[in-house]
Scaffold this motif. Structure first.
Motif, short mmCIF file in Angstrom:
data_model
loop_
_atom_site.label_atom_id
_atom_site.label_comp_id
_atom_site.label_asym_id
_atom_site.label_seq_id
_atom_site.Cartn_x
_atom_site.Cartn_y
_atom_site.Cartn_z
N VAL A 127 0.83 -1.21 0.00
CA VAL A 127 0.00 0.00 0.00
C VAL A 127 0.86 1.26 0.00
CG1 VAL A 127 -1.69 1.32 1.34
CG2 VAL A 127 -1.94 -1.16 1.11
N LEU A 128 2.00 1.20 0.71
CA LEU A 128 2.86 2.37 0.83
C LEU A 128 3.33 2.89 -0.52
CD1 LEU A 128 4.56 4.32 2.61
CD2 LEU A 128 6.37 2.58 2.56
N LEU A 129 3.76 2.00 -1.39
CA LEU A 129 4.31 2.41 -2.68
C LEU A 129 3.30 3.19 -3.53
CD1 LEU A 129 6.55 2.42 -4.81
CD2 LEU A 129 5.73 0.17 -5.56
N PRO A 130 2.10 2.67 -3.81
CA PRO A 130 1.17 3.45 -4.63
C PRO A 130 0.66 4.71 -3.96
CG PRO A 130 0.11 1.46 -3.81
CD PRO A 130 1.56 1.34 -3.50
N VAL A 131 0.54 4.69 -2.62
CA VAL A 131 0.08 5.90 -1.92
C VAL A 131 1.10 7.02 -2.07
CG1 VAL A 131 -0.37 6.90 0.35
CG2 VAL A 131 -1.44 4.74 -0.29
N VAL A 132 2.37 6.71 -1.83
CA VAL A 132 3.42 7.72 -1.99
C VAL A 132 3.50 8.15 -3.45
CG1 VAL A 132 5.90 8.17 -1.81
CG2 VAL A 132 4.73 6.90 -0.01
N ALA A 133 3.40 7.18 -4.36
CA ALA A 133 3.47 7.51 -5.79
C ALA A 133 2.31 8.41 -6.20
CB ALA A 133 3.45 6.23 -6.62
N LEU A 134 1.13 8.17 -5.65
CA LEU A 134 -0.03 8.99 -5.97
C LEU A 134 0.16 10.42 -5.47
CD1 LEU A 134 -2.83 8.86 -7.30
CD2 LEU A 134 -3.77 8.31 -5.04
N ILE A 135 0.73 10.54 -4.27
CA ILE A 135 0.98 11.88 -3.71
C ILE A 135 2.04 12.62 -4.52
CG2 ILE A 135 1.88 13.12 -1.70
CD1 ILE A 135 0.68 10.88 0.04
N VAL A 136 3.14 11.93 -4.80
CA VAL A 136 4.23 12.54 -5.58
C VAL A 136 3.76 12.87 -6.99
CG1 VAL A 136 6.52 12.15 -6.57
CG2 VAL A 136 6.04 11.46 -4.21
N GLY A 137 3.05 11.92 -7.62
CA GLY A 137 2.58 12.14 -8.99
C GLY A 137 1.56 13.25 -9.09
N THR A 138 0.67 13.33 -8.11
CA THR A 138 -0.34 14.41 -8.13
C THR A 138 0.32 15.77 -7.94
OG1 THR A 138 -2.02 12.90 -7.24
CG2 THR A 138 -2.41 15.28 -7.01
N ALA A 139 1.33 15.82 -7.06
CA ALA A 139 2.04 17.08 -6.85
C ALA A 139 2.79 17.52 -8.11
CB ALA A 139 3.01 16.95 -5.69
N ALA A 140 3.30 16.54 -8.86
CA ALA A 140 4.10 16.87 -10.04
C ALA A 140 3.26 17.03 -11.31
CB ALA A 140 5.16 15.79 -10.27
N TYR A 141 2.24 16.19 -11.46
CA TYR A 141 1.50 16.16 -12.73
C TYR A 141 0.02 16.50 -12.59
CZ TYR A 141 5.75 13.56 -13.76
OH TYR A 141 7.06 13.16 -13.87
N GLY A 142 -0.41 16.70 -11.38
CA GLY A 142 -1.80 17.08 -11.16
C GLY A 142 -2.73 15.90 -10.97
N TRP A 143 -3.89 16.20 -10.41
CA TRP A 143 -4.92 15.18 -10.18
C TRP A 143 -5.82 15.11 -11.41
CZ3 TRP A 143 -5.88 11.30 -7.04
CH2 TRP A 143 -7.18 10.78 -6.96
N GLY A 144 -5.97 13.92 -11.95
CA GLY A 144 -6.78 13.79 -13.15
C GLY A 144 -7.15 12.35 -13.40
N PRO A 145 -7.86 12.09 -14.47
CA PRO A 145 -8.29 10.72 -14.79
C PRO A 145 -7.09 9.86 -15.19
CG PRO A 145 -8.82 12.20 -16.59
CD PRO A 145 -8.34 13.06 -15.46
N LEU A 146 -7.31 8.56 -15.17
CA LEU A 146 -6.28 7.61 -15.57
C LEU A 146 -6.30 7.47 -17.08
CD1 LEU A 146 -4.13 5.48 -14.68
CD2 LEU A 146 -6.00 3.81 -14.63
N GLN A 147 -5.21 7.90 -17.74
CA GLN A 147 -5.11 7.79 -19.19
C GLN A 147 -4.68 6.37 -19.55
OE1 GLN A 147 -5.76 10.29 -21.31
NE2 GLN A 147 -6.09 11.87 -19.75
N LEU A 148 -5.47 5.72 -20.38
CA LEU A 148 -5.19 4.33 -20.74
C LEU A 148 -4.30 4.27 -21.98
CD1 LEU A 148 -8.77 2.84 -20.25
CD2 LEU A 148 -6.86 2.88 -18.63
N PRO A 149 -3.32 3.36 -22.01
CA PRO A 149 -2.43 3.28 -23.17
C PRO A 149 -3.15 2.87 -24.45
CG PRO A 149 -2.06 1.45 -21.65
CD PRO A 149 -2.94 2.42 -20.95
N VAL A 150 -4.29 2.18 -24.31
CA VAL A 150 -5.03 1.75 -25.51
C VAL A 150 -6.00 2.82 -25.97
CG1 VAL A 150 -4.83 -0.68 -24.93
CG2 VAL A 150 -6.78 0.62 -24.06
N GLY A 151 -6.03 3.93 -25.26
CA GLY A 151 -6.94 5.00 -25.61
C GLY A 151 -8.09 5.10 -24.62
N GLY A 152 -8.56 6.31 -24.40
CA GLY A 152 -9.64 6.51 -23.46
C GLY A 152 -9.10 6.82 -22.06
N THR A 153 -10.03 7.10 -21.16
CA THR A 153 -9.65 7.44 -19.79
C THR A 153 -10.62 6.77 -18.81
OG1 THR A 153 -11.04 9.43 -19.77
CG2 THR A 153 -8.75 9.69 -20.49
N LEU A 154 -10.19 6.72 -17.57
CA LEU A 154 -11.03 6.29 -16.47
C LEU A 154 -11.15 7.45 -15.50
CD1 LEU A 154 -9.62 2.71 -15.70
CD2 LEU A 154 -11.66 3.29 -17.02
#
Length: 287
Positions: free
Chosen positions: A143-170
């Motif tokens: 749990v620690l890894l994705p939680v820290v990654a989510l915090i770091v990623g949101t601070a760096a790239y913003g909070w937004g939908p999950l972009q899918l590599p095959v196209g589309g978003t969640l």
């Protein structure tokens, strides 16, 4: 008859179920340096990846492939998913093997195992306490890894939908649910490594041997999965299903492969945990 009855009596107030409380064992393991170092490494990985992306440019540049890594900087959710992707194959194996393989063998290497059993702590109770604590610490690491990654990623790239590599978003809500499924699946898929390390920990007095043996056999499983000549036999190799969780980051959630992966992992884990309890109950503990 009275003599025999008296010989079976135990000390007043003694309850086998109250020996080696889970709280005590958890605090003991949390205070160990290897626990703090392992959690520190997992917490540092998202920062390392962030620096790598800042220095080396956005992922996916200069190639024509489309994969999960290409969308790493699209949002905090994508960054968390990529951290899980790059660590699930090997990095997350290490804390699981460490928390399960070091637990009983370390007591033997310190020559404290026999004193615990003489306390007296029933053997099944001792293993159960260490098993529950190992599960707790491993789940915390997952749990620690994705939680820290989510915090770091949101601070760096913003909070937004999950972009899918095959196209589309969640949407963010759906993305959070999918990431929970991913973490849960990775944790269950690592139960084979956990059970293997735990079993080896009851067989040896060398913690490094139990941890290294579990990691080594896990790597061998990954190698065997690459041998296409094995055909359908690879379906019985746990490593064959280790990335089945990628079906959770598709437009439509697919359960088939994850269900097969869970079935294989749980089956192996139950057998190995049973062997650990059975073998330790009969083991001549001298250290």
């Amino acid at each position: 008859m009275s003599t025999l009855t008296e010989s079976r009596e135990v000390a007043s107030g003694y309850r086998a179920g109250r020996t080696l409380p889970l709280r005590v064992e958890l605090v003991r393991q949390l205070k160990r340096r290897r626990t703090m170092v392992m959690f520190g490494i997992l917490a540092a990985l998202p920062v390392v990846l962030l620096v790598a992306f800042q220095v080396g440019g956005e992922p996916g540049q200069g190639n024509n492939r489309v994969n999960l890594m290409d969308a790493a900087t699209a949002s905090g959710a994508n960054f968390a998913a990529v951290n899980l992707f790059v660590s699930a194959g090997f990095l997350l194996v290490i804390p699981v093997a460490l928390f399960f393989g070091d637990t009983v063998a370390s007591e033997a290497s310190w020559s404290s195992l026999r004193y615990l059993l003489a306390a007296p702590v029933p053997r099944a109770r001792l293993l159960w306490s260490k098993l529950v604590v190992g599960v707790t610490l491993s789940l915390a690491a997952m749990v620690l890894l994705p939680v820290v990654a989510l915090i770091v990623g949101t601070a760096a790239y913003g909070w937004g939908p999950l972009q899918l590599p095959v196209g589309g978003t969640l949407s963010t809500g759906t993305a959070a649910q999918r990431l929970l499924i991913v973490v849960a699946y990775i944790f269950v898929s690592q139960l084979v490594t956990a059970a293997l390390a735990f079993w080896l920990s009851t067989k040896t007095d060398a913690p490094l041997g139990a941890v290294g043996g579990a990691v080594g056999l896990t790597i061998i499983g990954s190698v065997l999965d690459e041998v296409t000549a094995l055909g359908d036999w690879r379906d019985f190799v746990p490593a064959h299903w280790q990335y089945a969780w990628t079906d959770a980051v598709q437009p439509q959630l697919q359960w088939d492969e994850m269900i097969q992966g869970v079935s294989v992992s749980v089956t192996y884990a139950l057998v190995l945990f049973a062997l650990a309890f059975r073998g330790f109950a009969r083991k001549d503990v001298v250290s």
